[in-house]
Write a protein that holds these residues in place. Structure first.
Motif, PDB file in Angstrom:
ATOM      1  N   LYS A  28       0.827  -1.202   0.000  1.00  0.00           N
ATOM      2  CA  LYS A  28       0.000   0.000   0.000  1.00  0.00           C
ATOM      3  C   LYS A  28       0.865   1.257   0.000  1.00  0.00           C
ATOM      4  CE  LYS A  28      -3.987  -2.182   2.200  1.00  0.00           C
ATOM      5  NZ  LYS A  28      -4.892  -2.211   3.363  1.00  0.00           N
ATOM      6  N   LYS A  29       1.991   1.196   0.673  1.00  0.00           N
ATOM      7  CA  LYS A  29       2.906   2.336   0.614  1.00  0.00           C
ATOM      8  C   LYS A  29       3.379   2.581  -0.808  1.00  0.00           C
ATOM      9  CE  LYS A  29       3.681   3.743   4.956  1.00  0.00           C
ATOM     10  NZ  LYS A  29       3.643   5.131   5.429  1.00  0.00           N
ATOM     11  N   LEU A  30       3.659   1.505  -1.520  1.00  0.00           N
ATOM     12  CA  LEU A  30       4.083   1.667  -2.906  1.00  0.00           C
ATOM     13  C   LEU A  30       2.966   2.253  -3.764  1.00  0.00           C
ATOM     14  CD1 LEU A  30       6.210  -1.516  -3.670  1.00  0.00           C
ATOM     15  CD2 LEU A  30       6.962   0.857  -3.753  1.00  0.00           C
ATOM     16  N   GLN A  31       1.733   1.824  -3.524  1.00  0.00           N
ATOM     17  CA  GLN A  31       0.611   2.385  -4.272  1.00  0.00           C
ATOM     18  C   GLN A  31       0.435   3.872  -3.994  1.00  0.00           C
ATOM     19  OE1 GLN A  31      -3.051  -0.170  -4.537  1.00  0.00           O
ATOM     20  NE2 GLN A  31      -1.927  -1.409  -3.048  1.00  0.00           N
ATOM     21  N   TYR A  32       0.847   4.278  -2.823  1.00  0.00           N
ATOM     22  CA  TYR A  32       0.775   5.698  -2.493  1.00  0.00           C
ATOM     23  C   TYR A  32       1.967   6.471  -3.071  1.00  0.00           C
ATOM     24  CZ  TYR A  32       1.319   9.922   0.359  1.00  0.00           C
ATOM     25  OH  TYR A  32       1.508  11.211   0.761  1.00  0.00           O
ATOM     26  N   LEU A  33       3.153   5.882  -2.987  1.00  0.00           N
ATOM     27  CA  LEU A  33       4.372   6.608  -3.334  1.00  0.00           C
ATOM     28  C   LEU A  33       4.589   6.695  -4.838  1.00  0.00           C
ATOM     29  CD1 LEU A  33       6.746   5.124  -0.612  1.00  0.00           C
ATOM     30  CD2 LEU A  33       6.029   7.504  -0.789  1.00  0.00           C
ATOM     31  N   VAL A  34       4.407   5.579  -5.527  1.00  0.00           N
ATOM     32  CA  VAL A  34       4.784   5.557  -6.940  1.00  0.00           C
ATOM     33  C   VAL A  34       3.956   6.547  -7.756  1.00  0.00           C
ATOM     34  CG1 VAL A  34       4.992   4.100  -8.979  1.00  0.00           C
ATOM     35  CG2 VAL A  34       5.639   3.199  -6.749  1.00  0.00           C
ATOM     36  N   PRO A  35       2.614   6.567  -7.669  1.00  0.00           N
ATOM     37  CA  PRO A  35       1.884   7.593  -8.424  1.00  0.00           C
ATOM     38  C   PRO A  35       2.177   9.014  -7.945  1.00  0.00           C
ATOM     39  CG  PRO A  35       0.428   5.805  -7.762  1.00  0.00           C
ATOM     40  CD  PRO A  35       1.687   5.638  -7.000  1.00  0.00           C
ATOM     41  N   ARG A  36       2.513   9.164  -6.690  1.00  0.00           N
ATOM     42  CA  ARG A  36       2.787  10.515  -6.181  1.00  0.00           C
ATOM     43  C   ARG A  36       4.082  11.070  -6.745  1.00  0.00           C
ATOM     44  NH1 ARG A  36       4.194  14.017  -1.842  1.00  0.00           N
ATOM     45  NH2 ARG A  36       2.338  15.013  -0.943  1.00  0.00           N
TER      46      ARG A  36
ATOM     47  N   GLU B 193      -7.905  -7.755  -2.969  1.00  0.00           N
ATOM     48  CA  GLU B 193      -8.640  -6.824  -2.126  1.00  0.00           C
ATOM     49  C   GLU B 193      -7.830  -6.386  -0.906  1.00  0.00           C
ATOM     50  OE1 GLU B 193     -12.941  -6.605   0.257  1.00  0.00           O
ATOM     51  OE2 GLU B 193     -12.378  -8.366  -0.931  1.00  0.00           O
ATOM     52  N   GLY B 194      -7.107  -7.319  -0.340  1.00  0.00           N
ATOM     53  CA  GLY B 194      -6.331  -6.970   0.848  1.00  0.00           C
ATOM     54  C   GLY B 194      -5.153  -6.067   0.578  1.00  0.00           C
ATOM     55  N   PHE B 195      -4.734  -5.940  -0.662  1.00  0.00           N
ATOM     56  CA  PHE B 195      -3.573  -5.126  -1.003  1.00  0.00           C
ATOM     57  C   PHE B 195      -3.945  -3.777  -1.621  1.00  0.00           C
ATOM     58  CE2 PHE B 195      -1.000  -9.251  -1.566  1.00  0.00           C
ATOM     59  CZ  PHE B 195      -0.700  -9.249  -0.222  1.00  0.00           C
ATOM     60  N   GLN B 196      -5.220  -3.533  -1.837  1.00  0.00           N
ATOM     61  CA  GLN B 196      -5.614  -2.289  -2.502  1.00  0.00           C
ATOM     62  C   GLN B 196      -5.625  -1.138  -1.505  1.00  0.00           C
ATOM     63  OE1 GLN B 196      -9.335  -3.230  -4.294  1.00  0.00           O
ATOM     64  NE2 GLN B 196      -8.429  -4.417  -5.964  1.00  0.00           N
ATOM     65  N   LEU B 197      -5.028  -0.053  -1.916  1.00  0.00           N
ATOM     66  CA  LEU B 197      -4.979   1.147  -1.091  1.00  0.00           C
ATOM     67  C   LEU B 197      -6.310   1.880  -1.217  1.00  0.00           C
ATOM     68  CD1 LEU B 197      -3.122   3.008   0.668  1.00  0.00           C
ATOM     69  CD2 LEU B 197      -2.631   4.251  -1.441  1.00  0.00           C
ATOM     70  N   SER B 198      -7.061   1.898  -0.125  1.00  0.00           N
ATOM     71  CA  SER B 198      -8.380   2.539  -0.162  1.00  0.00           C
ATOM     72  C   SER B 198      -8.235   4.053  -0.087  1.00  0.00           C
ATOM     73  CB  SER B 198      -9.232   2.028   0.994  1.00  0.00           C
ATOM     74  OG  SER B 198      -8.673   2.432   2.231  1.00  0.00           O
ATOM     75  N   PHE B 199      -9.360   4.725  -0.343  1.00  0.00           N
ATOM     76  CA  PHE B 199      -9.380   6.187  -0.291  1.00  0.00           C
ATOM     77  C   PHE B 199      -9.030   6.672   1.103  1.00  0.00           C
ATOM     78  CE2 PHE B 199     -12.190  10.185  -0.702  1.00  0.00           C
ATOM     79  CZ  PHE B 199     -11.097  10.940  -1.091  1.00  0.00           C
ATOM     80  N   ARG B 200      -9.557   6.018   2.112  1.00  0.00           N
ATOM     81  CA  ARG B 200      -9.267   6.427   3.483  1.00  0.00           C
ATOM     82  C   ARG B 200      -7.778   6.262   3.807  1.00  0.00           C
ATOM     83  NH1 ARG B 200      -8.580   4.022   8.331  1.00  0.00           N
ATOM     84  NH2 ARG B 200      -9.233   5.212  10.187  1.00  0.00           N
TER      85      ARG B 200
END
Length: 1663
Positions: free
Chosen positions: A1092-1100, A1149-1156
C-alpha cells in the motif's frame, strides 16, 4: 665346413642386430678370467667354426654375427638378464647395455672383476685358440682432416685407448652421446670407413650418472664394434641397407688384414649352432624383468637426427612366455600370472607405505600393467590364478596396486575379494588400508599422494556400495560373487564402527583421528551425491547405516536419556555424528528417514543418544520434519494408549522434548505439545478411566528422573481429567511437588506468571521474579491498578513476594526525569503499604548512588558479560557468510546456523537475567518514539543484522535471490526462536527504519528490506507487537507484518525517498526470492502495508504511474540493478510498478490502497517539507480524488461516484489523523498539515449542498449526512477504561467542533420543504448540541464562541433559500427556546462579539431590519446593560431564563463584584422567575471553576457570587428547591435550564449546592416542606458520587475539597433535621434506606424523628 647359408645369402639388418646382441652377451661379467681380450678370442673361435671372416668385404660374405643370428633364428628384440648384469635391450633400433657399477677405469688399470666375460656353458668344451695377430687400421681420421668445429673441440675427459690386447680400440665419447663422437665420424675398418649416414644405426643411450632417475651406475656399452660390408654396387641388391654400428662406449674393431681366409666351422651344422645359442640365451633370460620392459614412444635423438621407430614387444614377450612355458610344462597364462604376481610382490616389498607406492615404483607398475593388458588381449593371462597368487603373497598387496588393477580393468576389486581364502583377513586388510588412506588424505605433501588417496577412497567406496548393496537388476552378479557382498558390507560396517567409536570418544581422540574420520564421511558423501552409485543402492546403504547408527552400542537407559537429552541437541552433538546424518539425508527423504526411525524404534534396542540426536538433526536440517515428527508423535501416542504400552509413551515424550530443544522457530515448545496432547477432553487419555490411570502411572514413573521444568509443565498445565478421577491427578501433583522439593525448587518460589514453555534450564527464582515484574507492569499500565495476583502474593505468598518479587522490582537504576510506569507502580505499592519502608529507602539510595556514578563516568556501566562469546559469534557469522556464497556448501548451512544459535544463547544468558523475564506469548512492547535497548543486546543485534546484510549482498553478487540457498530464511527463523532477543531486534529495526532511515545507504536498505520480508515469512514465530505511538495515543497490538508500515512515515523529502527505496527493495526481493511460489503464497508472504505504501508513493512521485490502475507490464526487474548503488530509485520503482505479477497483486482486495488509507498517508505530509511543490501537490490531489478514488468502485477502495460517501471518508480520515497526531494541545484539528485536503472537502460539501437544492425530494435531502457521520463515530467509541473512553470522547468532540467550524457555515443548516415552501431545518444540529457538544463546554451552559458564531452565520446564510428569510430565522430561534436552549445561552454569553457580525451579515444579505428574534436578543443585551448601569427594569419580552442568562453573562463580563450586589438589591420582590435562573447560572459557574478554573472565574469569586444569589433568594423567600428536584418532578423552567447544562455539571449540582453550606442557617430547611427532602436527596447523590469513585473536582482546601464539603453537609443535615417540621421529615421516608446504607448515623437520626412524627400523628388521631 662350407658356408651353410650359401655364398649368395645376405642377412637382413635385424638379424645382424640380434647377432650383435649375442656377441655382447659373450662379454657378460660371469666370465671368470679378467682378460678383456677374451672377446677377440671368442670371435676367432666362432669365425673358425663357421668358416666365415667377419672382416671379409666380399659381396657374398656376411659377418659371423649375422650368421649366428640367422642360424639361431632368435627373433626377440630384447634380452633381459639377472639383476647386476648388463640389461641388453633393443628399443627403436638401439642397443642398451646397463650396468650398475663404477665408471670405466682409465687405460692401464685392471678391468673390474664384474666385467670379466664368463665362459658360456655351451662352449666350455672348446680349447682356446691362440689369439690371432690382427692388423689394425687406424681408427678415425687425422685431426687435420676434421672439420674446424671438431678440431677446436677439446678432448674428452677420458683418453682414448688406441690399442690393447691385440687390436682392441676403446673410445669414450665426449659427453656420452653418439652425436659427440661416433655419430659424426666414420670408423675405419679393414675394408674402408663406415659411412656416417645410411644403413641401420644401432646406438646406446647416453651415460647416466649414479643416483639419477634410472638405475644407479654407469650406462655404457661393451663388445660392440662397427661392422660393415662394402658391397660392390653391381653385387648389392637394389635397396639393400648398409650397416653402420656407431658406439658411445668402448668400440672394439676386429683385427683383419685385407680379406681374411675363410675358416672351417667347428659346429657340425647350423642346427647345432642354433641349439648352442638358444642354450646360451636361455641361461641368461629373466622373465620377471622381461615383463617390466615395455617399449616407449618414438624418440628423436638417434644418430643424424633420425627418429627411431618403436618395435612392438607383444610378439616377443608372448613367444618368450610360450617357449618358457612349453619347456616348463605349464600353461602360458599360468606362467604369465605367476610372473606378474612375482613382480607385484617385489614392488610391494620395496614400497615404503602399506597403501601407496612411490613415484619410481608407480612407473614400474605402470609398465607391468601395460604388458599384462597386452597379455590379456592375447589371451595368455589367467585372472583367477593371478588373484589366488596375490593372496598367497607373504604380505598383502599395497592398496594402490589393487586400485590400479581395478581401474585398468585387469582384475576388479570384486573379483579379487571373491578369491580371498578368508573373508575376515580381507576385511581387516581393507579396513586398515582405508583408515591409512584417510590419514594420508590429511597430509599436505606430496600433493599428488593426497589427491591419489582421495581417488582410492572414493573408488573403493563406490565398489563397496555397489557390491554390498546391489540393485535388484544385479541379482545375477550377486549369485556370481558369493563372498563379495559380505566382505563389502563387513568393510562398511567396520568403517562405520570406526566412525561411531570416534564419536563416542570425541573428547579423548586427537584431532588427526577425528579429521581422518571426517575424510571417510566426506568420501561417502561424494560417492552418494555424485551419482557414482545407483539410487537404489544408495538408499539401501543409507537405510542400513541409519539402522546401524541408531542401534550401535545401546548401553544408555531411558533414565539416562531423560537426564542427558539436553546435551544431545544439534549444536551440542558431535559434529561427526551430525555430518553422518546429513550425508544419509541426501539419499533419503525426510519421510523415509522418519519411517526408518520408527521401524527401528519398534523392532530394535536403540542407542538413545543417537536416536535423539538424529531427531535434532532432522528438525534443524529439514524444514518439513517438524510436521512429520508431530505425526510420528501422534502415531506413537495412539499405539501407546491402544495397547497401554509404556515404551511407545516414553519414546513419544523423549522425541517431543528433543525436538522442542531446538527452539520454537523449528518445533513447538514442550508445554504446547503437552497441552495439545493431554489438555483437553478429546485427548487419547480421556476415553476411559484405564487410559487416565495409564497416563498418570507413566508420569509417576518419570517423576524420579524428571527435571524441574518438565514437572512444572505437568503441574501448571495438567492433563484434562474428568471430575470423578480428580484424585488420580491430585496424587500425581503431590508426587511432583515432592520431587520439586527434593530438587530444591520450592513451589512457593514459583512465579506469579511463570512461563513453562522452555526446558533448557530450570528457571531460577530471580529470573522468574523478573518475568513476574514485567507481566505485572503490563497489567498495571493497562488498568492503572495493582494486579490482584501481586496483592494476593503479598498476603498469601509472603516469602516469595519479599524474597524475590520486591528485589526484582526494586533493582537500582537511573530514574528518568518524567515518571514512567515502573515508578508509578512502585509508588502505588508504597501507598498501599506493600513495600517495607526500609527496603524502599535502600532502593532510593541505590538509585541516587547509581545516578552519581553515571554522571562521573559518562561512558556508562560496562556490560558484565564476557567478550569471548561475542568473538565466537563473530567468527561463526563470518563462517556463515562463506557458506552462503558457495552453493555447494548449502547443506552445511543448517548446522552452522545451529552453532550460531548456541553461541547466541550463551551470550544472552551471560548478558543479564532478562532472558528469563521474556514471556513466551506476551506481546512485544515497542515505543516507536523512543525505543530503548540494552547496550549488550544492541551490539548483538547489530552483529546479526550486519551479517544478514553482508551475506545477502555477497550471495546476490553470485546468484539472484531465487537461486540462493534458503540459509537467510533459516537464519531469520533462528533469530525469531530467541524470544528474549525479539524486543531488542524489533526495537533496533525501529531505530534504523523510523529514526535513521534517510541516512541509511543502499546496502543497508536492501538488507533491511529483505530482512523484513523474511520476518514476515516467520510471522508465526513472532508474538504481537504492542506499539506505542506517542504520549496521547494508546498502544496498539499489531501483527508483525502490520508493524512495518508504521515505521515508514512519509513526511519530508528525505523520508519520501527512503520509503520509496525501502518498499521497492522489499517488493522486488519478494518477487525474486519467491518467484516460484503461487499467487496465494505470495499474498501470504507480502506485508500489505508495504504494498500500500508503494501504491501511495509511486503515483505521487512518478507521473507515468498515474495512468490506468491495472496496466499490464512485461518489464522484468533486475535484482542486480537493485543490489548496486543507484540514486535513480524512481526508475526502479516504476519498473516494478509495470510488472504484470506486481499488478496482479494490486488486484487483491487486501492489497488495494483505499481512499481512506490514501488520505491518512497524505495527512502525514508536512507541506513545507514535501518533496512535491504546492502546485504539484494540488495536481496530485486532484488526480487522486477526482480521477482515481471518486469514480472507482468500492471494491477497489473507491467511492462509487458518491459525493456524500467521499465526504464521509475525508471527514473520518481528518478526524482519525488528528486523533493519531501528537500535537501540543487537545482538540486541534490537523488542518495546518492538510489545507489542500480540507479545501477539497469544502468543495465537495458545497457541491453536495447544491445538489440537495436541485433535488429537494431526494432521500439525501431529507437527512443531514454530516451529523450522521459524527454520531456514528461517537457510537463506535474507543473501548477500554471508563476514564479513557471519557477522555477520548472529549477530544473527539473538540475535533468535531473544529471540523464543523472549518466547513461552510451553511453546512450546519438543512433545508426542508413543507409542501413547496422551503424551510430551515436545524433539528440535526440541535440534537448534536444537546447530546454531545454541550457536554464538552467548560462553562456548562454555553457553547464555545466559534461554533456559536458559525451556527448563526450559517443560519443567516441558509435563510437566503427561504421565501421569507426573517421569518425563517425567527422560527429557528423560537424553536431554540425549547429544543436547544444551550444555543441561546451561548448567544447571551457571546453576544457582544456576535452582534456586529450578525448585523453586518444581515445587512449585506438583505438590507432590511433584523429578524424579530434576533432583534429580541439584541434588546435583551441592551436591557441587561442598562439595568446594571442605571437599575431600570423594563418589562421582559422574552422568557425569564433568557433575560437571566443575558443579565448573568453581562454581569460576568463586568465583574460580579459590588455592582452585582447592588443590582441584586434593586431587583424587586416579584423577580423570583429571574433570581432562580440567576442562581442556576451562578452554580454552573461554581462548578466550572472546579472543573476548568482556567476557562472560567476563580473559585472564590464564583462561590461568593453564588452565595449572594442564594442569600438574595432566601431574603425574598423565593423557592430555590425547584432547581434541584429530580427529573420527573422538575418544573418546566427548571427542566429548560437543566437541558441547557452539560451532564457533568448537572451531576455535580449536589457538590455545588453543599459548597454553599457556609451560607446556610439551621432553619433553612424548615421554611418549606420539600426543602429537607431536596437537601437529603442531594446529599445521597453526593455520597454515591464518592462511593462510585467518580472524580470529584477539588477546590480550595478550606472550602472546596470534596471530603470537606461532604463533612459540612453531614453536620448541616444532622443539625437541621431536628429543626424541621415532622411532616417534612416524614416526606424523606423513600430516601431512608439509601441514607441508612450510605450514612447510618444520619439514617438513624431520620428514622428516630420520623417515628416521632408517626407517634405525633397517632396522638392526633386519639384526640
Amino acid at each position: 665346413m662350407g658356408d651353410p647359408f650359401g655364398a649368395a645369402h645376405v642377412p637382413s639388418p635385424e638379424l645382424l642386430v640380434k647377432a650383435m646382441e649375442l656377441w655382447v652377451l659373450l662379454g657378460s661379467p660371469d666370465f671368470p678370467e679378467p682378460v678383456l681380450d677374451r672377446k677377440a678370442w671368442w670371435m676367432g673361435v666362432i669365425c673358425e667354426r663357421t668358416g666365415m671372416d667377419p672382416a671379409d668385404p666380399a659381396p657374398g660374405s656376411v659377418s659371423f654375427i649375422g650368421q649366428v643370428a640367422e642360424v639361431t633364428g632368435f627373433h626377440a628384440p630384447l634380452i633381459p638378464v639377472q639383476p647386476g648384469r648388463p640389461s641388453l635391450s633393443l628399443r627403436s633400433g638401439m642397443i642398451n647395455a646397463q650396468l650398475a657399477g663404477p665408471v670405466l677405469s682409465p687405460p692401464g688399470s685392471p678391468l673390474p672383476p664384474r666385467l670379466t666375460p664368463p665362459v658360456p656353458p655351451a662352449l666350455t668344451n672348446m680349447a682356446p685358440p691362440s689369439p690371432p695377430q690382427p692388423r689394425w687400421r687406424k681408427a678415425g681420421r687425422d685431426r687435420a682432416a676434421l672439420p674446424a668445429n671438431e678440431r677446436s673441440r677439446p678432448p674428452s675427459a677420458a683418453s682414448q685407448w688406441r690399442r690393447r690386447a691385440g687390436g682392441l680400440v676403446w673410445r669414450e665419447a665426449a659427453g656420452g652421446g653418439c652425436d659427440g663422437g661416433c655419430g659424426r665420424e666414420d670408423v675405419a675398418g679393414p675394408a674402408g670407413p663406415f659411412p656416417a649416414a645410411g644403413g641401420l644405426r644401432v646406438a646406446a643411450p647416453a651415460l647416466r650418472r649414479p643416483g639419477g632417475a634410472g638405475q644407479a651406475g654407469l650406462l655404457w656399452a661393451q663388445g660392440l664394434w662397427g661392422l660393415a660390408a662394402d658391397r660392390a654396387s653391381a653385387a648389392e641388391p637394389p635397396g639393400a641397407d648398409r650397416v653402420a654400428v656407431p658406439c658411445t662406449g668402448p668400440v672394439m674393431l676386429p683385427p683383419s688384414k685385407g680379406r681374411a681366409r675363410k675358416r672351417k666351422s667347428t659346429f657340425g651344422s647350423g642346427a647345432e649352432l642354433k641349439e648352442a645359442a638358444l642354450r646360451l640365451l636361455d641361461h641368461h633370460q629373466n622373465l620377471n624383468d622381461l615383463l617390466l620392459e615395455v617399449e616407449g614412444s618414438a624418440q628423436p635423438g638417434g644418430l643424424g637426427g633420425v627418429e627411431h621407430q618403436e618395435v612392438p614387444s607383444e610378439p616377443f614377450i608372448v613367444s618368450v612366455l610360450q617357449d618358457k612355458a612349453s619347456r616348463l610344462g605349464v600353461p602360458t597364462a599360468t606362467l604369465a600370472a605367476k610372473t606378474a604376481v612375482t613382480n607385484i610382490e617385489r614392488l610391494c616389498q620395496a614400497a615404503g607405505s602399506p597403501w601407496l607406492l612411490d613415484l619410481e615404483q608407480r612407473k614400474r607398475l605402470s609398465c607391468l600393467l601395460r604388458v599384462v593388458k597386452d597379455l590379456l588381449a592375447n589371451n595368455v593371462f589367467c585372472r583367477s590364478l593371478f588373484c589366488r597368487e596375490l593372496w598367497k603373497m607373504k604380505d598383502p598387496p599395497v592398496l594402490e596396486t589393487v586400485w590400479h588393477l581395478h581401474r585398468d580393468d585387469i582384475v576388479g576389486l570384486g573379483e579379487l575379494l571373491e578369491s580371498s581364502p578368508t573373508a575376515p583377513a580381507a576385511v581387516e586388510w581393507l579396513c586398515r588400508g582405508l583408515r591409512g588412506l584417510c590419514e594420508q588424505a590429511l597430509e599436505q605433501e606430496p600433493r599428488g599422494d593426497v589427491e591419489l588417496a582421495g581417488h582410492l577412497l572414493s573408488d573403493f567406496a563406490v565398489v563397496f556400495l555397489q557390491n554390498g548393496f546391489p540393485q535388484t537388476s544385479e541379482l545375477g552378479k550377486q549369485l556370481e560373487f558369493k563372498k563379495v557382498p559380505h566382505i563389502c558390507r563387513a568393510v562398511l560396517q567396520r568403517m562405520l564402527a570406526w566412525v561411531l567409536d570416534a564419536v563416542g570418544k570425541e573428547k579423548q581422540q586427537d584431532v588427526s583421528t577425528l579429521q581422518a574420520v571426517r575424510s571417510w564421511l566426506n568420501v561417502l558423501g561424494v560417492s552418494v551425491c555424485r551419482g557414482a552409485v545407483q539410487l537404489d543402492s544408495c538408499q539401501q546403504f543409507c537405510r542400513h547405516t541409519l539402522t546401524e547408527v541408531l542401534t550401535y552400542s545401546p548401553v544408555l537407559k531411558v533414565s539416562d536419556a531423560i537426564h542427558l537429552q539436553k546435551e544431545w541437541s544439534f549444536a551440542r552433538t558431535c559434529s561427526l555424528l551430525t555430518t553422518l546424518y546429513r550425508k544419509l539425508l541426501v539419499a533419503l527423504s525426510t519421510q523415509e528417514t522418519i519411517c526408518q526411525l520408527q521401524q527401528v524404534l519398534e523392532t530394535h534396542e536403540v542407542n538413545w543418544q543417537h536416536v535423539l540426536s538424529c531427531v535434532s538433526t532432522l528438525v534443524v536440517c529439514q524444514a518439513e520434519a517438524a510436521q512429520l515428527i508431530k505425526d510420528l508423535l501422534s502415531c506413537l501416542l495412539t499405539k501407546a494408549f491402544e495397547n497401554y504400552d509404556m515404551e511407545n509413551m516414553i519414546t513419544a515424550f523423549l522425541i517431543a522434548r528433543q525436538a522442542a530443544l531446538e527452539g520454537p522457530a523449528l518445533f513447538m515448545p514442550y508445554s504446547e505439545w503437552f497441552k495439545a496432547s493431554f489438555g483437553n477432553a478429546g485427548g487419547l487419555h480421556g476415553s476411559s478411566k484405564k487410559a487416565v490411570v495409564f497416563l498418570f502411572e507413566f508420569l509417576s514413573e518419570l517423576v524420579p528422573f524428571e527435571a524441574a521444568p518438565y514437572l512444572k509443565v505437568h503441574i501448571m498445565y495438567p492433563p484434562f481429567v474428568p471430575t470423578k478421577h480428580r484424585s488420580v491427578l491430585l496424587e500425581y501433583i503431590t508426587l511432583a511437588k515432592t520431587r520439586l522439593a527434593d530438587l530444591k525448587v520450592a513451589i512457593e518460589d514459583m512465579g506469579l506468571y511463570e512461563d513453562l514453555s522452555s526446558a533448557d534450564e530450570p528457571v531460577q527464582p530471580q529470573g522468574q521474579a523478573l518475568r513476574d515484574v514485567e507481566k505485572a507492569l503490563q497489567i498495571f499500565e493497562t488498568t492503572r491498578k495493582i494486579p490482584t495476583s501481586v496483592i494476593e502474593a503479598s498476603i498469601f505468598r509472603r516469602p516469595y513476594y519479599t524474597s524475590w518479587f520486591l528485589p526484582a522490582l526494586l533493582r537500582p537504576r537511573v530514574l528518568p526525569r518524567a515518571p514512567d510506569v515502573l515508578m508509578a507502580f512502585i509508588d502505588a505499592l508504597k501507598r498501599a503499604d506493600k513495600i517495607p519502608p526500609n527496603l524502599y529507602s535502600t532502593y532510593t539510595q541505590a538509585c541516587c548512588a547509581l545516578q552519581v556514578k553515571m554522571l562521573q563516568d559518562e561512558s556508562g556501566v560496562e556490560s558484565s558479560h564476557s567478550k569471548e562469546p561475542v568473538e565466537q559469534l563473530k567468527a561463526e557469522l563470518a563462517q556463515l557468510r562463506t557458506l552462503v556464497v558457495d552453493q555447494a556448501k548449502c547443506e552445511d548451512v543448517p548446522a552452522q546456523i545451529a552453532v550460531i544459535s548456541d553461541r547466541l544463547s550463551s551470550i544472552l544468558g551471560h548478558s543479564s537475567q532478562e532472558k528469563e523475564a521474556a514471556a513466551l506469548n506476551s506481546p512485544i512492547h515497542i515505543d516507536i518514539s523512543a525505543p530503548g535497548l540494552e547496550p549488550c543486546h544492541q551490539s548483538v543485534v547489530d552483529l546479526l543484522l550486519t551479517s544478514f546484510c553482508q551475506s545477502l549482498i555477497a550471495a546476490s553478487s553470485f546468484n539472484p535471490p531465487d537461486r540462493q540457498c534458503p540459509c537467510l530464511s533459516l537464519f531469520v527463523k533462528m533469530m525469531c526462536g530467541h524470544r528474549n532477543l525479539l524486543a531488542a531486534l524489533l526495537g533496533r529495526l525501529c531505530q534504523l527504519i523510523y529514526h535513521q532511515g534517510p541516512s541509511l545507504n543502499d546496502a543497508h536498505i536492501l538488507g533491511l528490506a529483505a530482512f523484513v520480508i523474511h520476518l514476515s515469512d516467520s510471522r508465526a514465530l513472532i508474538p504481537g507487537v504492542e506499539a506505542k505511538f506517542g504520549v496521547s495515543q494508546p498502544e496498539k497490538l499489531l501483527p508483525v507484518s502490520e508493524f512495518w508500515p508504521h515505521l515508514l512515515v512519509c513526511r519530508t523529502e528525505e523520508s519520501f525517498a527512503f520509503c520509496m527505496r525501502f518498499c521497492t527493495a522489499a517488493a522486488s526481493y519478494l518477487l525474486c526470492k519467491f518467484s516460484s511460489c503461487s499467487h496465494e503464497d505470495l499474498c501470504a508472504l507480502l506485508p500489505p502495508g508495504l504494498l500500500k505504501k508503494l501504491q501511495y508513493l509511486v503515483p505521487r512521485l512518478c507521473l507515468e504511474a498515474r495512468g490506468i490502475l491495472c496496466q499490464e507490464g512485461s518489464t522484468d526487474l533486475s535484482w542486480s540493478s537493485l543490489s548496486c548503488p543507484s540514486p535513480n530509485y524512481r526508475r526502479a520503482s516504476l519498473c516494478l510498478w509495470k510488472q504484470a505479477r506486481f499488478q496482479e497483486l494490486l488486484k487483491e482486495e487486501g492489497f488495494q490502497l483505499s481512499f481512506r488509507e490514501w488520505l491518512l498517508l497524505e495527512l502525514e505530509v508536512h507541506p513545507g517539507e514535501d518533496i512535491l511543490s504546492a502546485s504539484e501537490r494540488q495536481d496530485f490531489h486532484y488526480w487522486a480524488i477526482y480521477q482515481r478514488y471518486l469514480p472507482a468502485p468500492s471494491a477497489w477502495g473507491g467511492c462509487d461516484g458518491d459525493l456524500e460517501k467521499a465526504c464521509g471518508v475525508i471527514i473520518n480520515a481528518l478526524l482519525d489523523a488528528s486523533q493519531r497526531s501528537d500535537l501540543g494541545g487537545c482538540g486541534q484539528l490537523k488542518m495546518s498539515a492538510s489545507p489542500d485536503i480540507l479545501c477539497k472537502l469544502q468543495e465537495l460539501v458545497l457541491e453536495l449542498g447544491c445538489r440537495r437544492k436541485l433535488l429537494p425530494g431526494s432521500v439525501d435531502a431529507q437527512r443531514h449526512f454530516l451529523f450522521g457521520i459524527l454520531q456514528e463515530r461517537l457510537k463506535a467509541g474507543k473501548g477500554g477504561s471508563a476514564l479513557g473512553e471519557q477522555l477520548w470522547r472529549q477530544q473527539e468532540l473538540l475535533l468535531h467542533t473544529r471540523l464543523l467550524v472549518a466547513l461552510p457555515a451553511s453546512a450546519l443548516i438543512a433545508t426542508a420543504h413543507k409542501g413547496k415552501k422551503p424551510v430551515l431545518d436545524c433539528e440535526d444540529f440541535f440534537c448534536f448540541v444537546n447530546s454531545e457538544l454541550k457536554n464538552i463546554c467548560s462553562r456548562g451552559y454555553a457553547l464555545p464562541y466559534d461554533i456559536t458564531a458559525h451556527f448563526f452565520r450559517g443560519l443567516l446564510g441558509a435563510s437566503l433559500g427561504c421565501e421569507e428569510a426573517a421569518e425563517g430565522v425567527s422560527a429557528v430561534l423560537r424553536a431554540c427556546q425549547t429544543r436547544c436552549p444551550a444555543l441561546l445561552c451561548s448567544a447571551a454569553l457571546w453576544w457582544p462579539r456576535l452582534e456586529p457580525i450578525l448585523c453586518s451579515q444581515w445587512k449585506r444579505l438583505f438590507g432590511a431590519p433584523l429578524a424579530e428574534e434576533l432583534e429580541r436578543l439584541r434588546q435583551q443585551q441592551c436591557w441587561a446593560t442598562s439595568f446594571l448601569s442605571s437599575g431600570v427594569i423594563s418589562p421582559l419580552s422574552a422568557p425569564p431564563w433568557i433575560a437571566a442568562a443575558f443579565l448573568h453573562c453581562t454581569l460576568q463580563h463586568q465583574s460580579p463584584g459590588g455592582r452585582g450586589r447592588t443590582a441584586l438589591q434593586r431587583l424587586g420582590t416579584d423577580t423570583e422567575q429571574l433570581l432562580v435562573p440567576l442562581l442556576f447560572f451562578s452554580l454552573m459557574d461554581l462548578i466550572s471553576a472546579k472543573i476548568a478554573p482556567k476557562d472560567s472565574l476563580d473559585f472564590e469569586t464564583a462561590l461568593g457570587w453564588a452565595l449572594e444569589m442564594f442569600r438574595c433568594l432566601e431574603g425574598r423567600g423565593a423557592a430555590w428547591t425547584c432547581l434541584f428536584h429530580s427529573a420527573e418532578n422538575e418544573p418546566a423552567a427548571a427542566l429548560v435550564l437543566h437541558s441547557a447544562a452539560s451532564a457533568r455539571h448537572i451531576q455535580l449540582l449536589p457538590l455545588a449546592f453543599y459548597s454553599l453550606t457556609p451560607g446556610f442557617h439551621h432553619e433553612l430547611l424548615a421554611r418549606e416542606h420539600t426543602s429537607l427532602y431536596v437537601a437529603l436527596e442531594l446529599y445521597i447523590q453526593l455520597l454515591r458520587l464518592f462511593v462510585e469513585g467518580q472524580d470529584l473536582p477539588p477546590g480550595p482546601a478550606e472550602h472546596g475539597e470534596p471530603l470537606e464539603v461532604m463533612a459540612r453537609a453531614r453536620r448541616f443535615l444532622l443539625a437541621a433535621v431536628p429543626r424541621c417540621p415532622a411532616h417534612s421529615v416524614g416526606l424523606t421516608r423513600p430516601l431512608l434506606p439509601a441514607c441508612e446504607e450510605l450514612d447510618p448515623e444520619l439514617g438513624a437520626t431520620l428514622l428516630r424523628f420520623s417515628r416521632l412524627e408517626v407517634e405525633l400523628d397517632e396522638e392526633l388521631v386519639l384526640f
